[in-house]
Design a protein around this motif. Structure first.
Motif, PDB file in Angstrom:
ATOM      1  N   ALA A  47       0.846  -1.192   0.000  1.00 46.33           N
ATOM      2  CA  ALA A  47       0.000   0.000   0.000  1.00 46.33           C
ATOM      3  C   ALA A  47       0.883   1.245   0.000  1.00 46.33           C
ATOM      4  CB  ALA A  47      -0.912  -0.007   1.221  1.00 46.33           C
ATOM      5  N   LYS A  48       0.605   2.155  -0.903  1.00 45.47           N
ATOM      6  CA  LYS A  48       1.477   3.312  -1.089  1.00 45.47           C
ATOM      7  C   LYS A  48       1.633   4.129   0.192  1.00 45.47           C
ATOM      8  CE  LYS A  48       0.992   4.018  -6.076  1.00 45.47           C
ATOM      9  NZ  LYS A  48       2.405   3.793  -6.348  1.00 45.47           N
ATOM     10  N   GLY A  49       2.883   4.372   0.547  1.00 46.81           N
ATOM     11  CA  GLY A  49       3.199   5.170   1.721  1.00 46.81           C
ATOM     12  C   GLY A  49       2.974   4.474   3.039  1.00 46.81           C
ATOM     13  N   GLU A  50       2.615   3.188   2.981  1.00 53.45           N
ATOM     14  CA  GLU A  50       2.298   2.472   4.223  1.00 53.45           C
ATOM     15  C   GLU A  50       3.100   1.173   4.354  1.00 53.45           C
ATOM     16  OE1 GLU A  50      -1.908   1.937   4.501  1.00 53.45           O
ATOM     17  OE2 GLU A  50      -2.354   4.055   4.167  1.00 53.45           O
ATOM     18  N   LEU A  51       4.298   1.155   3.800  1.00 52.17           N
ATOM     19  CA  LEU A  51       5.129  -0.034   3.876  1.00 52.17           C
ATOM     20  C   LEU A  51       5.707  -0.202   5.282  1.00 52.17           C
ATOM     21  CD1 LEU A  51       4.953   0.592   0.778  1.00 52.17           C
ATOM     22  CD2 LEU A  51       7.242  -0.377   0.580  1.00 52.17           C
ATOM     23  N   GLY A  96       5.042   5.503  -2.949  1.00 51.12           N
ATOM     24  CA  GLY A  96       4.125   6.376  -2.218  1.00 51.12           C
ATOM     25  C   GLY A  96       4.787   7.310  -1.229  1.00 51.12           C
ATOM     26  N   TYR A  97       6.108   7.565  -1.400  1.00 55.58           N
ATOM     27  CA  TYR A  97       6.830   8.446  -0.486  1.00 55.58           C
ATOM     28  C   TYR A  97       7.350   9.645  -1.269  1.00 55.58           C
ATOM     29  CZ  TYR A  97       6.644   4.493   2.687  1.00 55.58           C
ATOM     30  OH  TYR A  97       6.201   3.469   3.485  1.00 55.58           O
ATOM     31  N   ASP A  98       6.954  10.845  -0.863  1.00 58.81           N
ATOM     32  CA  ASP A  98       7.461  12.019  -1.562  1.00 58.81           C
ATOM     33  C   ASP A  98       8.858  12.354  -1.044  1.00 58.81           C
ATOM     34  OD1 ASP A  98       7.201  13.439   0.863  1.00 58.81           O
ATOM     35  OD2 ASP A  98       5.243  14.238   0.312  1.00 58.81           O
ATOM     36  N   LYS A  99       9.473  13.355  -1.634  1.00 58.83           N
ATOM     37  CA  LYS A  99      10.874  13.672  -1.334  1.00 58.83           C
ATOM     38  C   LYS A  99      11.093  13.980   0.142  1.00 58.83           C
ATOM     39  CE  LYS A  99      14.742  16.130  -3.434  1.00 58.83           C
ATOM     40  NZ  LYS A  99      15.169  17.084  -4.503  1.00 58.83           N
ATOM     41  N   SER A 100      10.114  14.618   0.763  1.00 51.95           N
ATOM     42  CA  SER A 100      10.261  14.984   2.173  1.00 51.95           C
ATOM     43  C   SER A 100      10.241  13.773   3.101  1.00 51.95           C
ATOM     44  CB  SER A 100       9.142  15.957   2.570  1.00 51.95           C
ATOM     45  OG  SER A 100       7.868  15.310   2.499  1.00 51.95           O
ATOM     46  N   ALA A 101       9.748  12.638   2.603  1.00 53.04           N
ATOM     47  CA  ALA A 101       9.670  11.423   3.425  1.00 53.04           C
ATOM     48  C   ALA A 101      10.887  10.518   3.254  1.00 53.04           C
ATOM     49  CB  ALA A 101       8.401  10.647   3.091  1.00 53.04           C
ATOM     50  N   VAL A 102      11.833  10.940   2.400  1.00 51.11           N
ATOM     51  CA  VAL A 102      13.034  10.136   2.160  1.00 51.11           C
ATOM     52  C   VAL A 102      14.151  10.587   3.090  1.00 51.11           C
ATOM     53  CG1 VAL A 102      14.844   9.578   0.488  1.00 51.11           C
ATOM     54  CG2 VAL A 102      12.452   9.640  -0.242  1.00 51.11           C
TER      55      VAL A 102
END
Length: 294
Positions: A47-51, A96-102
């Protein structure tokens, strides 16, 4: 008052049934089959952004330090420039992770695929996929097909080499733990032991100082070194891929990681929609041709 035999039998049946019902009500019941899918399999795990990442809501990506061009730019993996930085952010977006979440992390090249639990979600650092490395870590599908190349100082005997046989009597060097070093040992099979260096910077210094006749690196790195770092060096040539299967760089993950399938799906999607090809053209366009050493 005595009950008739038929009435007595009926009373016994009723009493027995009641006791059985009570006992069954207190006994452990069979568990229903667990819903969902095993860890690491398809299903909601991607699920995108919920790994199930190392830090909830964040994607931790590792690479070596310094981070060399053309794979990264200005030794800043987080700026999104350079082929591998751009690929890393494209994979992150696909997951599902934008640049700020990396979140970026520095991990030495050899440590990235050594046995043991990792502190990152995946590592991107020109790590070639191999059966030997797969014993300790997982890989995504390949994100770049690569060839190894030889560079030497202009005007030297090494620079005049036209074949693998011409390299056999030379002193060659490469970074330790790399397929570049494997090509020296397994393909060239030189008469003198190859020099192994902890970093490519040390190999380049050895070349400039005449401690080795030539060094082996991947082809895009060879183009960058000769164009920007050791400008009096030249690309002698590139090796053919061994065994008919192209050497590929893959993203490195924990052995048995629940993310491996998700990351592989992301890489495959970027290949299929042309993103990887576009990024390769943008950042590695110079690495298109070099003489083949046979």
């Amino acid at each position: 008052m005595h009950l008739a035999p038929r009435a007595l039998r009926r009373a016994v049946v009723v009493a027995t049934t009641a006791l059985l019902a009570t006992a069954l009500g207190c006994a452990p019941q069979p568990e229903e089959k667990a819903a969902g899918t095993p860890s690491g399999s398809a299903g909601n795990t991607c699920a995108k952004g919920e790994l199930a990442t190392k830090t909830s809501g964040k994607l931790t990506i590792a690479t070596d330090e310094p981070a060399y061009e053309p794979w990264f730019k200005d030794d800043k993996p987080a700026n999104g420039e350079g082929f591998e930085s751009a690929v890393a952010y494209a994979v992150a977006e696909q997951l599902g992770y934008d640049k700020s979440a990396v979140v970026w992390q520095s991990v030495p090249f050899n440590k990235a695929f050594a046995p043991g639990e990792k502190t990152f979600d995946f590592d991107i650092n020109q790590v070639s996929i191999s059966d030997e490395r797969k014993k300790a870590v997982d890989f995504s599908s390949g994100y770049y097909d690569v060839r190894q190349a030889v560079i030497a100082l202009k005007g030297t005997k090494a620079a005049e080499a036209k074949s693998v046989a011409d390299l056999k009597d030379l002193k060659l060097g490469a970074q330790v733990g790399t397929t570049s070093l494997n090509y020296i040992d397994d393909v060239v099979k030189p008469t003198r032991q190859a020099a192994a260096y902890a970093k490519n910077d040390q190999a380049k210094s050895a070349l400039k100082n005449g401690q080795v006749d030539a060094v082996v690196v991947d082809l895009p790195t060879a183009f960058y070194i000769t164009a920007a770092e050791v400008t009096d060096a030249t690309i002698v040539g590139q090796f053919e891929n061994q065994g008919g299967t192209p050497e590929q760089f893959g993203l490195v993950l924990d052995k048995g990681s629940a993310l491996t399938g998700c990351v592989t799906d992301a890489v495959d999607a970027l290949r299929e929609d042309g993103t990887l090809g576009k990024l390769e053209q943008q950042w590695l366009s110079d690495a298109v041709d070099a003489p083949v050493l046979k």
